[in-house]
Design an enzyme around this catalytic site. Structure first.
Site, PDB file in Angstrom:
ATOM      1  N   LYS A  54       0.847  -1.205   0.000  1.00 39.86           N
ATOM      2  CA  LYS A  54       0.000   0.000   0.000  1.00 39.86           C
ATOM      3  C   LYS A  54       0.874   1.242   0.000  1.00 39.86           C
ATOM      4  CE  LYS A  54      -3.920  -2.170   2.251  1.00 39.86           C
ATOM      5  NZ  LYS A  54      -4.512  -2.596   3.501  1.00 39.86           N
ATOM      6  N   GLN A  98      -5.041  -1.271   9.497  1.00 39.61           N
ATOM      7  CA  GLN A  98      -4.979  -2.634   8.957  1.00 39.61           C
ATOM      8  C   GLN A  98      -5.607  -3.635   9.930  1.00 39.61           C
ATOM      9  OE1 GLN A  98      -3.964  -3.360   5.854  1.00 39.61           O
ATOM     10  NE2 GLN A  98      -4.254  -5.547   6.093  1.00 39.61           N
ATOM     11  N   ASP A 121     -11.507   2.888   3.848  1.00 38.15           N
ATOM     12  CA  ASP A 121     -11.914   1.482   3.829  1.00 38.15           C
ATOM     13  C   ASP A 121     -13.423   1.343   3.714  1.00 38.15           C
ATOM     14  OD1 ASP A 121      -9.968  -0.540   3.945  1.00 38.15           O
ATOM     15  OD2 ASP A 121      -9.495  -0.080   6.040  1.00 38.15           O
TER      16      ASP A 121
HETATM   17  N1  GUN Z   1      -7.306  -6.657   6.190  1.00 36.01           N
HETATM   18  C1  GUN Z   1      -7.630  -7.426   5.127  1.00 36.01           C
HETATM   19  N2  GUN Z   1      -8.240  -6.692   4.174  1.00 36.01           N
HETATM   20  C2  GUN Z   1      -8.313  -5.437   4.655  1.00 36.01           C
HETATM   21  C3  GUN Z   1      -8.824  -4.222   4.121  1.00 36.01           C
HETATM   22  O1  GUN Z   1      -9.361  -4.148   3.000  1.00 36.01           O
HETATM   23  N3  GUN Z   1      -8.699  -3.136   4.923  1.00 36.01           N
HETATM   24  C4  GUN Z   1      -8.137  -3.194   6.161  1.00 36.01           C
HETATM   25  N4  GUN Z   1      -8.074  -2.067   6.883  1.00 36.01           N
HETATM   26  N5  GUN Z   1      -7.645  -4.304   6.681  1.00 36.01           N
HETATM   27  C5  GUN Z   1      -7.728  -5.419   5.930  1.00 36.01           C
END
Ligand code: GUN
Length: 299
Positions: A54, A98, A121
């Site tokens: 990311k 995350q 998100d």
């Molecule tokens: N963990 C697995 N997929 C995601 C996601 O799309 N966003 C976040 N914040 N954590 C994750």
């Protein structure tokens, strides 16, 4: 005849390149540099990889990336204080924490502490409420990426029978909502569904997000269906004694067998995974534009 393999990586590259163009317009025209803050708590290896990717993609698109790596014994209040600081930081337009978080932390309370406007998100209750009621909130990245791929593959989704296997807040529920918004007839299946095979057999569009390796058998797929496999499962490979353990990645669908029936299917890896980051960058641009009250540059 075998089905088409949907190239999620190429799709994501196009999304990222469009986002980079939008970012350069925002910088030139309004002196806005979209900024994404990513919080990671602890050392979970899969999360570390996601967060590294990311960070790299955010910078490559010309945006600011702010990484906050926290010890897994951080307290709920310390994490809430950091989120409050980021909520008020004008250089930060998007905040992502995350998941999963260590068990001692209250995940819902933390997600809901993020300003809904910066919740790239789309997990905040306000954003999930807006999604459910046709409002203009932030939409979760993975389901939105799946819809983009389905639209590119099929054009209109109107009237299709769509089956979503899995009912998580991150993928299953928002995915079903988005398919409903596309005028599909939507069925959500889960671990208590009585006859999963017969539900899957009815699907023109099948989205599977359960995290169970190859749960969905290829023989269950309807001829001509479009299949989106969201699962990424790490399976131990047979490794000779003394050698380092090797792994292979597999999805939630029996890929090779499904190819015989499906018109198109996403592979694992290289399907949905890369798309998620592409949409995250787009959501960050959307959030930045809304916060500065400027129109999103059209590419
Ligand atoms: N963990 C697995 N997929 C995601 C996601 O799309 N966003 C976040 N914040 N954590 C994750």
């Amino acid at each position: 005849m075998t089905g088409k393999i949907i190239d999620g990586k190429a799709f994501a590259e196009r999304l990222k390149s469009d986002t980079a163009k939008q970012v350069s317009i925002l910088k030139e025209k309004y002196s806005i540099t979209p900024g994404l803050a990513v919080i990671i708590v602890g050392e979970d290896p899969a999360s570390q990889v996601y967060v590294r990717n990311k960070n790299k993609s955010t910078k490559a698109a010309g945006m600011n990336s702010f990484e906050h790596r926290l010890d897994d014994n951080i307290s709920q209040n310390e994490l809430l204080d950091l989120i409050e600081k980021l909520n008020h930081d004008p250089a930060v337009h998007g905040i992502l924490c995350q998941l999963p978080l260590p068990k001692d932390l209250d995940e819902n309370a933390i997600i809901n502490a993020i300003s809904p406007a910066k919740d790239v998100d789309g997990f905040h209750v306000i954003n999930s409420g807006l999604l459910a009621t046709g409002g203009k909130g932030m939409v979760p990245c993975t389901p939105l990426g799946c819809i983009k791929m389905l639209r590119a593959e099929l054009g209109s989704l109107c009237g299709k029978d769509a089956v979503v296997v899995g009912r998580s807040n991150i993928v299953g529920k928002p995915m079903a909502q988005l398919l409903l918004d596309e005028d599909c007839t939507v069925t959500i299946a889960h671990r208590h569904t009585k006859d999963l095979a017969s539900v899957v057999r009815n699907a023109d569009i099948l989205v599977v997000a359960v995290g169970v390796p190859e749960l969905v058998k290829g023989s269950w797929i309807k001829k001509g269906a479009t299949v989106i496999d969201v699962g990424i499962n790490r399976i131990k490979k047979k490794t000779p004694a003394g050698e380092k353990q090797k792994y292979r990645l597999t999805g939630d669908v029996e890929f090779k067998e499904a190819l015989k029936n499906a018109a198109a299917i996403t592979p694992v890896p290289g399907g949905v995974g890369p798309m998620t980051i592409g949409v995250l960058l787009q959501n960050t641009v959307t959030a930045a534009c809304r916060q500065h009250n400027v129109a999103e540059p059209k590419i």
